[in-house]
Design a protein around this motif. Sequence first.
Motif, PDB file in Angstrom:
ATOM      1  N   GLY A  93     -32.518  -3.259 -26.579  1.00 20.43           N
ATOM      2  CA  GLY A  93     -33.595  -4.188 -26.265  1.00 20.43           C
ATOM      3  C   GLY A  93     -34.939  -3.494 -26.144  1.00 20.43           C
ATOM      4  N   THR A  94     -34.945  -2.300 -25.546  1.00 27.33           N
ATOM      5  CA  THR A  94     -36.182  -1.524 -25.430  1.00 27.33           C
ATOM      6  C   THR A  94     -36.681  -1.109 -26.803  1.00 27.33           C
ATOM      7  N   ASP A 143     -24.497  -9.578 -37.606  1.00 33.85           N
ATOM      8  CA  ASP A 143     -23.435  -8.732 -37.068  1.00 33.85           C
ATOM      9  C   ASP A 143     -22.831  -7.858 -38.170  1.00 33.85           C
ATOM     10  N   ASP A 144     -23.457  -7.846 -39.352  1.00 37.11           N
ATOM     11  CA  ASP A 144     -22.906  -7.161 -40.517  1.00 37.11           C
ATOM     12  C   ASP A 144     -23.896  -6.122 -41.043  1.00 37.11           C
ATOM     13  N   VAL A 160     -31.974  -6.694 -36.707  1.00 40.13           N
ATOM     14  CA  VAL A 160     -31.319  -6.277 -35.468  1.00 40.13           C
ATOM     15  C   VAL A 160     -29.850  -6.645 -35.607  1.00 40.13           C
ATOM     16  N   ILE A 161     -28.986  -5.687 -35.308  1.00 41.58           N
ATOM     17  CA  ILE A 161     -27.545  -5.893 -35.427  1.00 41.58           C
ATOM     18  C   ILE A 161     -26.933  -6.058 -34.034  1.00 41.58           C
ATOM     19  N   GLU A 162     -26.064  -7.058 -33.896  1.00 42.73           N
ATOM     20  CA  GLU A 162     -25.408  -7.299 -32.609  1.00 42.73           C
ATOM     21  C   GLU A 162     -24.074  -7.990 -32.868  1.00 42.73           C
ATOM     22  N   MET A 190     -29.675  -1.162 -33.874  1.00 40.45           N
ATOM     23  CA  MET A 190     -28.305  -1.530 -33.529  1.00 40.45           C
ATOM     24  C   MET A 190     -28.234  -1.955 -32.051  1.00 40.45           C
ATOM     25  N   GLY A 191     -27.429  -2.980 -31.771  1.00 43.29           N
ATOM     26  CA  GLY A 191     -27.203  -3.384 -30.384  1.00 43.29           C
ATOM     27  C   GLY A 191     -28.430  -3.924 -29.693  1.00 43.29           C
ATOM     28  N   GLY A 192     -29.059  -4.909 -30.292  1.00 47.89           N
ATOM     29  CA  GLY A 192     -30.319  -5.435 -29.767  1.00 47.89           C
ATOM     30  C   GLY A 192     -30.251  -6.050 -28.394  1.00 47.89           C
ATOM     31  N   CYS A 193     -29.054  -6.413 -27.912  1.00 52.32           N
ATOM     32  CA  CYS A 193     -28.918  -7.009 -26.585  1.00 52.32           C
ATOM     33  C   CYS A 193     -28.654  -5.965 -25.506  1.00 52.32           C
TER      34      CYS A 193
END
Length: 263
Positions: free
Chosen positions: A20-21, A56-57, A37-39, A12-15
Amino acid sequence: MANDLITDVIIMGGCGRMGGTLVRLAQNDPELALKAVIERKDRLDELESLDCLVSDDLDAVLAQYPRAVVVEFTSPEATVEHVGICKRHGNPIVIGTTGLKPDQLAIVNEAATRVPVLLAPNMSVGVNVLLKVLPMLVQMLGPAYDMEMMEIHHSRKKDAPSGTALKLAECMAQARGWNYDEVKKHARDGIIGERGEKELGVVALRGGDVVGDHTAYFFGPGERIEITHRAHSRENFAQGALRAAKWLAKREPERLFNIGDTL
């Protein structure tokens, strides 16, 4: 699908800084398969180079990857939403989010009876060893030693005190037979009088880019004991979370797990 050799994961929250880590480490781990990866929709173009599904889903992604382990360090509100989605699909979830309120924790605990859930305010092996060691010190030193906790984090951290500081302080209070909510002091200001015997202060400092420092203090007659854990990088937490994902993939719903269960 997750199996004994490879664990499918969804980040979750790849950015984000932690997201990212997690993505980078998961890509380089031969025991993991990064499936998605969800963003947020407005940031998906930043993840186009990834060799996995980007979306995003979460609901739609979990329909494609049953039993893939979701790993998330987000916000309390988002965590509750993600836990509900995982419960509907039967996917395990590793949660590193801090600052969950009692009603939100209740939702997470209920979900843990339906799907495997691991929640830890700190994924570090060292911190979780401290959770085992500090109660021993409390009991061996006895009531003559006053206990305090201090934590330092970067200037962008939103919750205070940190979830790790609270967990460490709670375990110290419990070892002395105290109810943490009755003895905690998260702020001292003005003429407050002498320190009470049944009191445990937790101080939060914020500044710079500090990943995370936690110090437990034992103030005794003629001496002081300090035990400090310093995290040098977020990789420490990310590695712990991914290790937890591998462990959780092989578990059935039972109760809310923690990192101590994986050691």
